[in-house]
Scaffold this motif. Structure first.
Motif, PDB file in Angstrom:
ATOM      1  N   LEU A   1      16.806 -10.431 -42.059  1.00 46.43           N
ATOM      2  CA  LEU A   1      16.129 -11.276 -41.083  1.00 46.43           C
ATOM      3  C   LEU A   1      15.014 -10.517 -40.371  1.00 46.43           C
ATOM      4  N   THR A   2      13.990 -11.271 -39.963  1.00 49.63           N
ATOM      5  CA  THR A   2      12.916 -10.757 -39.117  1.00 49.63           C
ATOM      6  C   THR A   2      12.686 -11.756 -37.991  1.00 49.63           C
ATOM      7  N   ALA A   3      12.544 -11.255 -36.766  1.00 49.82           N
ATOM      8  CA  ALA A   3      12.265 -12.092 -35.600  1.00 49.82           C
ATOM      9  C   ALA A   3      10.909 -11.705 -35.031  1.00 49.82           C
ATOM     10  N   PHE A   4      10.117 -12.707 -34.651  1.00 52.01           N
ATOM     11  CA  PHE A   4       8.770 -12.498 -34.135  1.00 52.01           C
ATOM     12  C   PHE A   4       8.680 -13.017 -32.700  1.00 52.01           C
ATOM     13  N   LEU A   5       8.016 -12.258 -31.832  1.00 49.86           N
ATOM     14  CA  LEU A   5       7.844 -12.644 -30.436  1.00 49.86           C
ATOM     15  C   LEU A   5       6.434 -12.297 -29.982  1.00 49.86           C
ATOM     16  N   PRO A   6       5.647 -13.285 -29.514  1.00 51.16           N
ATOM     17  CA  PRO A   6       4.340 -12.947 -28.951  1.00 51.16           C
ATOM     18  C   PRO A   6       4.496 -12.335 -27.567  1.00 51.16           C
ATOM     19  N   THR A   7       3.797 -11.250 -27.318  1.00 53.02           N
ATOM     20  CA  THR A   7       3.889 -10.555 -26.037  1.00 53.02           C
ATOM     21  C   THR A   7       2.489 -10.184 -25.562  1.00 53.02           C
ATOM     22  N   ALA A   8       2.432  -9.573 -24.375  1.00 51.40           N
ATOM     23  CA  ALA A   8       1.144  -9.199 -23.798  1.00 51.40           C
ATOM     24  C   ALA A   8       0.391  -8.184 -24.663  1.00 51.40           C
ATOM     25  N   ALA A   9       1.109  -7.320 -25.379  1.00 52.62           N
ATOM     26  CA  ALA A   9       0.477  -6.265 -26.161  1.00 52.62           C
ATOM     27  C   ALA A   9       0.366  -6.605 -27.641  1.00 52.62           C
ATOM     28  N   GLY A  10       0.730  -7.808 -28.038  1.00 51.92           N
ATOM     29  CA  GLY A  10       0.689  -8.211 -29.438  1.00 51.92           C
ATOM     30  C   GLY A  10       2.014  -8.794 -29.878  1.00 51.92           C
ATOM     31  N   VAL A  11       2.137  -9.053 -31.162  1.00 48.97           N
ATOM     32  CA  VAL A  11       3.370  -9.623 -31.704  1.00 48.97           C
ATOM     33  C   VAL A  11       4.407  -8.517 -31.885  1.00 48.97           C
ATOM     34  N   VAL A  12       5.600  -8.753 -31.366  1.00 51.88           N
ATOM     35  CA  VAL A  12       6.709  -7.812 -31.511  1.00 51.88           C
ATOM     36  C   VAL A  12       7.622  -8.295 -32.640  1.00 51.88           C
ATOM     37  N   ARG A  13       8.027  -7.372 -33.513  1.00 52.23           N
ATOM     38  CA  ARG A  13       8.941  -7.685 -34.615  1.00 52.23           C
ATOM     39  C   ARG A  13      10.234  -6.899 -34.471  1.00 52.23           C
ATOM     40  N   ASN A  14      11.347  -7.561 -34.763  1.00 47.65           N
ATOM     41  CA  ASN A  14      12.640  -6.909 -34.996  1.00 47.65           C
ATOM     42  C   ASN A  14      13.079  -7.295 -36.403  1.00 47.65           C
ATOM     43  N   TRP A  15      13.681  -6.376 -37.145  1.00 50.04           N
ATOM     44  CA  TRP A  15      14.072  -6.681 -38.520  1.00 50.04           C
ATOM     45  C   TRP A  15      15.346  -5.940 -38.896  1.00 50.04           C
ATOM     46  N   GLN A  16      15.987  -6.427 -39.949  1.00 57.55           N
ATOM     47  CA  GLN A  16      17.200  -5.810 -40.473  1.00 57.55           C
ATOM     48  C   GLN A  16      16.881  -4.885 -41.631  1.00 57.55           C
ATOM     49  N   ASP A  17      17.666  -3.806 -41.737  1.00 55.51           N
ATOM     50  CA  ASP A  17      17.543  -2.960 -42.914  1.00 55.51           C
ATOM     51  C   ASP A  17      18.533  -3.431 -43.981  1.00 55.51           C
ATOM     52  N   ALA A  18      18.635  -2.676 -45.064  1.00 55.36           N
ATOM     53  CA  ALA A  18      19.468  -3.096 -46.191  1.00 55.36           C
ATOM     54  C   ALA A  18      20.950  -3.155 -45.839  1.00 55.36           C
ATOM     55  N   GLN A  19      21.360  -2.414 -44.798  1.00 56.95           N
ATOM     56  CA  GLN A  19      22.756  -2.433 -44.364  1.00 56.95           C
ATOM     57  C   GLN A  19      23.006  -3.445 -43.254  1.00 56.95           C
ATOM     58  N   GLY A  20      21.982  -4.227 -42.900  1.00 54.09           N
ATOM     59  CA  GLY A  20      22.134  -5.235 -41.856  1.00 54.09           C
ATOM     60  C   GLY A  20      21.927  -4.721 -40.452  1.00 54.09           C
TER      61      GLY A  20
END
Length: 523
Positions: free
Chosen positions: A191-210
């Motif tokens: 999974l990848t999550a996207f969030l617009p913020t004051a400094a740009g788009v922030v991403r959080n993501w999972q690695d192969a182990q979750g």
């Protein structure tokens, strides 16, 4: 300061959701803050910052708003005594104020307001709001970017449209919409999550182990605080935003930009590619461009639509050969900023726009010869800021202008389909392909008026059979999201105060759509 102790329903293990939601309202004068204070949700801790002391009647209006802030903690106004431009002194003063407040969310005005008239002889737009509004907003955005860069803490920003109707809530007042469907699943289920913020788009993501990584700020100088996340036919996320760049002559260029993520992991988003704008030849017109809507047709052609300077719709597309066409104008009815593009059942693309001068919607669709046809006869009127794509082709979601009820519109059946959930607010997020006792269901998500997320479901393709709703069990001040991986796993997500991502996975229970405990997305 009066503090609220009830922080909302639900519990999240090992996350910051037990603390308050801190909001900074930053405006030129106290009179400008009164409207923004009224829009804040129950439980918010509000700090008002004004650049100047303003007139006595403006201070009195703000005092009335602060006094009426039932269930919200308030502080302010703090007066900085600066001129309100984006010069270094103003930005430094704002940066100090943000350091004291440490907000989760920041509210300010519109840096590029919509014009009220236009002098063709001089090529000059005229506005119904003071120039200080746009100047202050530009300074606030610069300070917010600097604060987030220094602290590393995601800061969400809302810019408020002038003269918007407070009766319809915060989403109706946003110049740049917050994203729906911002949670994406890759080919491998990560999974990848996207969030617009004051400094740009922030991403959080999972690695192969979750395990989760991030937040990573995607480089994008000048990105404005809005985001559209659109899956392509393979499910890969495409991102659209607006970018604001100062010019050497004192003007600003505002352009549509596009990026895509073709794999899950660090640094996996492509560079932002400029799509320009339909009025780019004149920056004074080009800065007024509306926020983009986009959709893929059945052949994989990507269409992008915006509200142009004349308040009609402009579009361009990228066929399968990868070469973008020039901007073209649809003309027709004048529209507001609210646009949504969807794939039609026949495989084409349709675009809907909320009418600017009356309650209603216009729909444009292409014929077999490629000629676009306008339809102003649609029998519904959406609340501002609530148009959104449905999970199935040919359906559009919105909230009814008068009742606030969640509704679907079917272009094929030309039918309005009530979905319930009148207590919700803002647009609805979606997911499809959720298995329930051998049947495929579509899922809807929304944020309730009390700040608690809600989830609804109906048999896929049959919203007319009725939607049943339940609490998600976690507070959220933005629209939650959900996605289904290729293995069929359903995950719901929300953003906690401080920009931390929290998640809940579906539990397999016969005859039920139930989620396990919410937890922070950490490695």
């Amino acid at each position: 300061m009066t503090r609220r102790t009830d922080r909302g329903a639900g519990a999240v293990a090992d996350s910051p959701q037990g603390r308050g939601h801190t909001v900074a309202v930053v405006v030129p004068e106290p009179a400008d803050a009164a409207r923004l204070v009224e829009l804040q949700p129950p439980g918010a801790e509000i700090a008002v910052v004004c650049l100047r002391a303003g007139a006595k009647d403006g201070r009195a209006a703000l005092d009335r708003s602060l006094t009426a802030s039932d269930g919200r903690a308030v502080a302010g106004p703090r007066v900085l005594g600066v001129d309100g431009t984006d010069d270094p002194a103003t930005v430094a003063a704002l940066l100090d104020a943000l350091g004291d407040i440490a907000p989760d969310r920041l509210h300010t005005l519109d840096p590029d307001p919509v014009h009220s008239s236009f002098d063709k002889a001089t090529g000059t737009p005229a506005y119904d709001v003071p120039a200080a509004h746009a100047e202050t907003a530009a300074g606030v955005l610069a300070a917010a970017r600097a604060w987030q860069t220094e602290t590393g803490r995601p800061l969400s920003v809302d810019c408020h449209r002038a003269l918007s109707d407070l009766r319809f809530g915060l989403d109706a007042c946003r110049r740049y919409p917050t994203p729906v469907n911002w949670l994406s699943a890759g080919f491998d289920g990560r999974l990848t999550a996207f969030l617009p913020t004051a400094a740009g788009v922030v991403r959080n993501w999972q690695d192969a182990q979750g395990r989760w990584s991030g937040p990573e700020v995607v480089e994008g100088p000048g990105l404005l605080p809005g985001l559209l996340v659109l899956p392509d036919p393979r499910g890969l996320p495409h991102l659209f935003a607006l970018r604001r760049t100062p010019r050497g002559d004192g003007g600003v260029d505002v352009e549509v930009v596009h990026a895509a993520q073709y794999r899950t992991g660090p640094g996996s988003l492509t560079p932002w590619h400029s799509l320009g704008g339909p009025n780019a030849a004149d920056w004074r017109r080009g800065r007024a461009v509306g926020f983009p809507a986009a959709a893929f047709d059945g052949a994989g052609t990507l269409f992008v639509f915006v509200r142009n300077f004349g308040h009609s719709i402009s579009w361009r597309c990228r066929p399968a050969d990868g070469r973008w066409t020039a901007w073209q104008h649809l003309g027709g009815a004048r529209v507001a900023d609210d646009l949504v593009a969807v794939t039609a059942p026949h495989g084409g693309v349709e675009v809907y726009g909320r009418l600017r001068d009356t309650a209603g919607v216009v729909r444009w669709s292409p014929g077999h010869d490629g000629t676009w046809t306008e339809d102003r006869t649609l029998p519904f009127a959406p609340r501002p800021g609530t148009l959104a794509p449905a999970p199935e082709p040919g359906l559009v979601l919105f909230r009814d202008l008068h009742t606030g009820e969640a509704v679907a519109w079917s272009s094929a059946a030309r039918t309005v389909l009530p979905l319930g959930a009148p207590e919700g607010t803002g647009p609805l997020a979606t997911a499809r392909g959720v298995d329930l006792d051998g049947w495929s269901y579509s899922v809807l998500l929304t944020s309730g008026t009390d700040g608690t997320g809600r989830v609804g479901a109906y048999p896929e393709g049959r919203p007319d059979t009725g939607t049943w709703w339940q609490d998600l069990g976690t507070p959220t001040h933005t629209t939650p999201a959900a996605t289904v991986t290729r293995t069929g796993r359903l995950t719901a997500a929300a953003w906690a105060p401080g920009g931390e991502l929290v998640l809940a996975h579906r539990e397999e229970r016969p005859g039920a759509l139930a989620f396990g405990a919410w937890h922070a997305a950490r490695g």
